[in-house]
Scaffold this active site. Structure first.
Site, short mmCIF file in Angstrom:
data_model
loop_
_atom_site.label_atom_id
_atom_site.label_comp_id
_atom_site.label_asym_id
_atom_site.label_seq_id
_atom_site.Cartn_x
_atom_site.Cartn_y
_atom_site.Cartn_z
N HIS A 155 0.82 -1.22 0.00
CA HIS A 155 0.00 0.00 0.00
C HIS A 155 0.86 1.28 0.00
CE1 HIS A 155 -3.05 -2.86 0.60
NE2 HIS A 155 -3.14 -2.84 1.92
N LYS A 258 -5.64 6.70 9.98
CA LYS A 258 -5.22 7.73 9.04
C LYS A 258 -4.33 7.14 7.94
CE LYS A 258 -3.55 11.99 10.33
NZ LYS A 258 -2.51 12.89 10.75
C1 BG6 Z 1 -5.06 -4.79 4.25
C2 BG6 Z 1 -4.22 -5.28 5.40
O1 BG6 Z 1 -4.39 -4.95 3.04
O2 BG6 Z 1 -5.35 -3.40 4.45
C3 BG6 Z 1 -4.92 -5.04 6.71
O3 BG6 Z 1 -4.00 -6.67 5.22
C4 BG6 Z 1 -5.32 -3.59 6.85
O4 BG6 Z 1 -4.08 -5.41 7.80
C5 BG6 Z 1 -6.10 -3.14 5.62
O5 BG6 Z 1 -6.14 -3.47 8.00
C6 BG6 Z 1 -6.38 -1.64 5.66
O6 BG6 Z 1 -7.26 -1.32 4.64
P1 BG6 Z 1 -8.15 -0.01 4.73
O7 BG6 Z 1 -8.81 0.08 3.40
O8 BG6 Z 1 -9.11 -0.23 5.86
O9 BG6 Z 1 -7.22 1.12 5.00
#
Ligand code: BG6
Length: 378
Positions: A155, A258
């Site tokens: 991410h 955040k």
């Molecule tokens: C996922 C992770 O890819 O993204 C999780 O495996 C995390 O651990 C999640 O909680 C967060 O996603 P978002 O869209 O809620 O920010």
């Protein structure tokens, strides 16, 4: 009654039958329409069916895409023995978020940012992901991966690519992904002095869940050294970014939810306001409350002549009151139907991402490096 005569041939196969299907699908064909095919060769309805609306196969793959470069390559090789790259849709759901998709528009559809978007004007870029909850019973999965593989290597790195890449030739999927790969190739692998790791412990002053640490989760193995927080500095060694730190921070069980990108500009040279001018910042808040804002100096209103920090603020909740933003997966799954791969991870992108992170992941595991404790909610 409507009678539609179609001469069987290449055009019929590629255009006429698909068009008739879409018209039918959209409810635009009158009910009593007859489609009559004729041909010079010997054909029956079965043969025509075989030749037209053959459909497509697209496979959606959700992370984790392996655990390191080697396992990811193995997985990629296996999938590519079954499907072509243009049939493979690797999801990083951050690429389906409104503000992450906005990065390219903000950068490349505005004149004001372009000339400033480089090492001469930008002092640092901070990419943040925070969650106010712990593993919530997902400890079994999480413990095998840890925060670097779970969030940072995908991410945060994807967001970094969109901030750092050059302008693509066009908005076609491969032109965009080519630029992302080029940026990744300029990032040296992450090293130990450039990373700090943490693992949350219970907070005795907190409420309920907050009193429990990561190791109190029954699905987490005893004595686990898996980090739940990481901060790391990456550099992009190219002409635009050389020397500018890209600081990534991500963690669970922190004080708030955040995700944002913050570009801090350099000091105003030759400040005439006795050091009162603070650095400008451009913030793209991905969630919650999507926003783009610029921190800037303005004259303190009234009988003053000194600078004061304020904001040029585009908060979506205020500006686009009635707009419902689709969920990231909603957009991405629609993209799969439409055959658009722009917001999906290509195999060479994935390989580069693992190249940057695999050596440090192996080092941390081999040397059993202990993360620093931090209190839930801090
Ligand atoms: C996922 C992770 O890819 O993204 C999780 O495996 C995390 O651990 C999640 O909680 C967060 O996603 P978002 O869209 O809620 O920010």
């Amino acid at each position: 009654m409507f009678c539609f005569c179609v001469l069987q041939g290449d055009l019929a196969k590629k255009k006429i039958y698909p068009t008739l299907w879409w018209l039918y699908n959209d409810g635009l064909l009158p009910e009593d329409t007859y489609i009559v095919g004729f041909a010079r060769s010997k054909l029956n309805v079965q043969d025509i069916r075989k030749q037209s609306e053959s459909g497509w196969n697209r496979v959606i793959v959700e992370k984790p895409f392996g655990k390191d470069l080697e396992s990811s390559n193995k997985l990629s090789e296996h999938i590519s023995s079954l499907y072509q790259e243009n049939q493979i849709y690797r999801i990083d759901h951050y690429l389906g978020k409104e503000m992450v998709q906005n990065f390219m528009v903000l950068r490349f559809a505005n004149r004001i940012f372009g000339p400033l978007w480089n090492r001469d004007h930008i002092a640092s870029v901070v990419l943040t992901f925070k969650e106010p909850f712990g593993t919530q019973g997902r400890g079994g999965y999480f413990d095998e991966f840890g925060i670097i593989r779970d969030v940072m290597q995908n991410h945060l790195l994807q967001m970094m690519c969109l901030v750092a890449m050059e302008k693509p030739v066009s908005t076609s999927s491969d032109d965009v992904r080519d630029e992302k790969v080029k940026v990744l190739k300029c990032i040296p692998e992450l090293t130990l002095p450039n990373i700090v790791l943490g693992q949350y412990v219970g907070n005795p002053e907190g409420k309920g869940e907050e009193q429990k640490g990561y190791l109190d989760d029954p699905t987490v193995p005893k004595g686990s050294l898996t980090p739940t927080f990481a901060t790391a500095v990456l550099y992009v060694q190219n002409e635009r970014w050389d020397g500018v730190p890209f600081i990534m921070r991500c963690g669970k069980a922190l004080n708030e939810r955040k995700a944002e990108v913050r570009l801090q500009f350099r000091d105003v040279p030759g400040d005439i306001f006795q050091g009162q001018s603070k650095r400008n910042e451009l913030v793209i808040r991905v969630q919650p409350n999507e926003a783009v804002y610029t921190k800037m100096m303005t004259k303190k209103p009234g009988m003053f002549f000194n600078p004061e920090e304020s904001e040029l603020d585009l908060t979506y909740g205020n500006r686009y009151k009635d707009v419902k933003l689709p969920d990231a997966y909603e957009r991405l799954i629609l993209d799969v139907f439409c055959g658009s791969q722009m917001h999906f991870v290509r195999s060479d992108e994935l390989r580069e991402a693992w190249r940057i992170f695999t050596p440090i992941l192996h080092k941390l595991e081999q040397e059993k490096i202990k993360p620093l404790p931090y209190k839930y909610g801090r």
